[in-house]
Motif scaffolding. Structure first.
Motif, short mmCIF file in Angstrom:
data_model
loop_
_atom_site.label_atom_id
_atom_site.label_comp_id
_atom_site.label_asym_id
_atom_site.label_seq_id
_atom_site.Cartn_x
_atom_site.Cartn_y
_atom_site.Cartn_z
N HIS A 113 0.81 -1.22 0.00
CA HIS A 113 0.00 0.00 0.00
C HIS A 113 0.85 1.28 0.00
O HIS A 113 0.52 2.26 -0.70
CB HIS A 113 -0.93 -0.03 1.22
CG HIS A 113 -1.89 1.11 1.29
ND1 HIS A 113 -3.00 1.20 0.47
CD2 HIS A 113 -1.91 2.22 2.07
CE1 HIS A 113 -3.65 2.32 0.76
NE2 HIS A 113 -3.01 2.96 1.72
N HIS A 117 1.20 4.42 -2.60
CA HIS A 117 1.11 5.87 -2.31
C HIS A 117 2.29 6.62 -2.95
O HIS A 117 2.11 7.69 -3.53
CB HIS A 117 1.11 6.12 -0.80
CG HIS A 117 -0.27 6.12 -0.18
ND1 HIS A 117 -1.28 6.95 -0.61
CD2 HIS A 117 -0.79 5.38 0.83
CE1 HIS A 117 -2.36 6.73 0.12
NE2 HIS A 117 -2.10 5.78 1.00
N SER A 137 -0.20 9.17 6.23
CA SER A 137 -1.60 8.80 6.04
C SER A 137 -2.23 8.48 7.39
O SER A 137 -1.62 8.72 8.43
CB SER A 137 -1.69 7.60 5.10
OG SER A 137 -1.26 6.45 5.78
N ASP A 302 -6.57 7.36 -0.50
CA ASP A 302 -6.54 6.00 -1.05
C ASP A 302 -7.25 5.90 -2.39
O ASP A 302 -8.38 6.39 -2.55
CB ASP A 302 -7.17 5.03 -0.05
CG ASP A 302 -6.25 4.78 1.13
OD1 ASP A 302 -5.09 5.22 1.08
OD2 ASP A 302 -6.71 4.13 2.10
ZN ZN Z 1 -3.43 5.00 2.30
#
Ligand code: ZN
Ligand code: KG4
Length: 339
Positions: A113, A117, A137, A302
């Motif tokens: 993840h 980003h 985040s 996201d």
């Molecule tokens: Zn995120």
């Protein structure tokens, strides 16, 4: 690089799918947010997140393919966020990706993840190496050094709360709805002066972060004021809090960028939507003559486009997953580059 990738992201509270061409071009980017429904609980409830993903995932994937105007047979691979994130939420995306890959005979690629980003920036501008990425985040606060594509070195991270988590908790203290980041950001800009809160510099030479002390300082300030029968000014509390977060993030990022002699600094993750942080980073880095990339807001929170951008480079490097893929809530950011 020539490839066409369907990407899926369900690690937290957004159900997202996207079709990415050659790692740089967004053919579609569909995001179904659960924010409205999670608001009632003041945060993300994992079980509810998973159920929402189940309801949305097929629709979101179909919409992404339709908007991109492509057939499954045009695709080179299916990419999906493997972790970190909420395990039940991750599994919905992973199972959808597996089913899609299996039924269309496509390879599957599991994406980290945070790497996703970072790669949001390649949808805006080519990445210039070595680079430094500040990932901020709801779940992460990390400084990541990359000497080439697929090479990640975490040089600093939070020792307690993530920056976004601190924003959300402080917003709660100020009676603002979830997610609190945008509200604090807005209030902070409405104040002339901010309440003085501490800065957590930690040891000299450390690129780690800490936000829990600052969060406690805000809570204590509110209690003290209440005990004295005084009203707090939410705008001034928001500004004081934001100034502390932004100053520490900016100072450490610029220091690391200079020390590592990077050619580019990237900011990524939901908190990089913060106006105060963007302005402060862009000003401080301009002073040092270091190029700075801050992707547009919809690529900072996201989304699946960033997962597709990252997967495009993984695909080129020959990285493949298989149908035994599982959700990895604590997945580490590992390099895929061989050197
Ligand atoms: Zn995120
Ligand atoms: O990257 P993201 O969408 O999800 C995670 O992977 O965590 O980040 C969500 C976080 C939330 O904590 C939210 O409050 C924060 O990003 N956020 C902001 C702003 N917009 C979103 N924080 C500060 N200022 C903002 N403008």
């Amino acid at each position: 690089m020539e490839n066409l990738i369907l990407a899926i992201e369900t690690s937290c509270d957004e159900t997202a799918a996207s079709v990415i061409k050659n790692g740089t071009e967004i053919l579609s980017n569909v995001v179904a947010s659960q924010i409205e429904s999670q608001k009632r609980f003041g945060g993300v409830v994992p079980e509810i997140a998973s159920r929402h993903h189940v309801e949305q995932i097929t629709i979101v994937i179909e919409e992404a393919l339709e908007k991109a105007n492509i057939e499954p047979s045009d695709l080179n691979a299916v990419a999906v966020t493997e972790g970190p994130g909420l395990v039940g939420a991750l599994l919905v995306g992973i199972n959808a990706a597996k089913a899609f890959a299996f039924s269309h005979g496509l390879p599957i690629i599991g994406v980290h993840h945070i790497a996703g980003h970072i790669y949001a920036s390649s949808l805006v501008e080519p990445m210039q190496f070595p680079l430094l990425a500040l990932v901020v985040s709801g779940g992460h606060t990390e400084l990541v050094y990359m000497k080439e594509h697929g090479s990640f070195e975490v040089i600093g991270e939070t020792r307690d709360d993530a920056a976004g988590e601190a924003y959300d908790k402080v917003a709660r203290v100020l009676n603002m709805p979830y997610p609190g980041g945008p509200h604090i950001d807005r209030l902070a800009h409405e104040a002339e002066k901010g309440v003085e809160f501490p800065r957590a510099w930690l040891e000299e030479n450390s690129y780690d972060f800490s936000f829990s002390g600052l969060k406690s300082a805000v809570i204590n300030y509110k209690h003290n004021m209440e005990q004295r029968g005084e009203e707090i000014v939410p705008e001034e509390v928001a500004k004081g809090f934001q100034d502390s977060v932004v100053e520490v993030l900016t100072t450490k990022t610029v220091k690391a960028a200079k020390e590592l002699n990077v050619k580019q600094v990237i900011v990524a993750g939901g908190v990089s939507a913060n106006r105060g942080l963007r302005e402060s980073l862009s000003e401080a880095l301009a002073k040092e003559g270091i190029p700075f990339v801050a992707p547009p807001l919809h690529l900072c929170t996201d989304n699946a486009a960033m997962i597709g951008a990252c997967a495009a480079y993984m695909y080129e490097a020959g990285v493949r997953g298989d149908l035994s893929m599982n959700g990895l809530p604590g997945k580490e950011l590992k390099s895929w580059a061989r050197s």
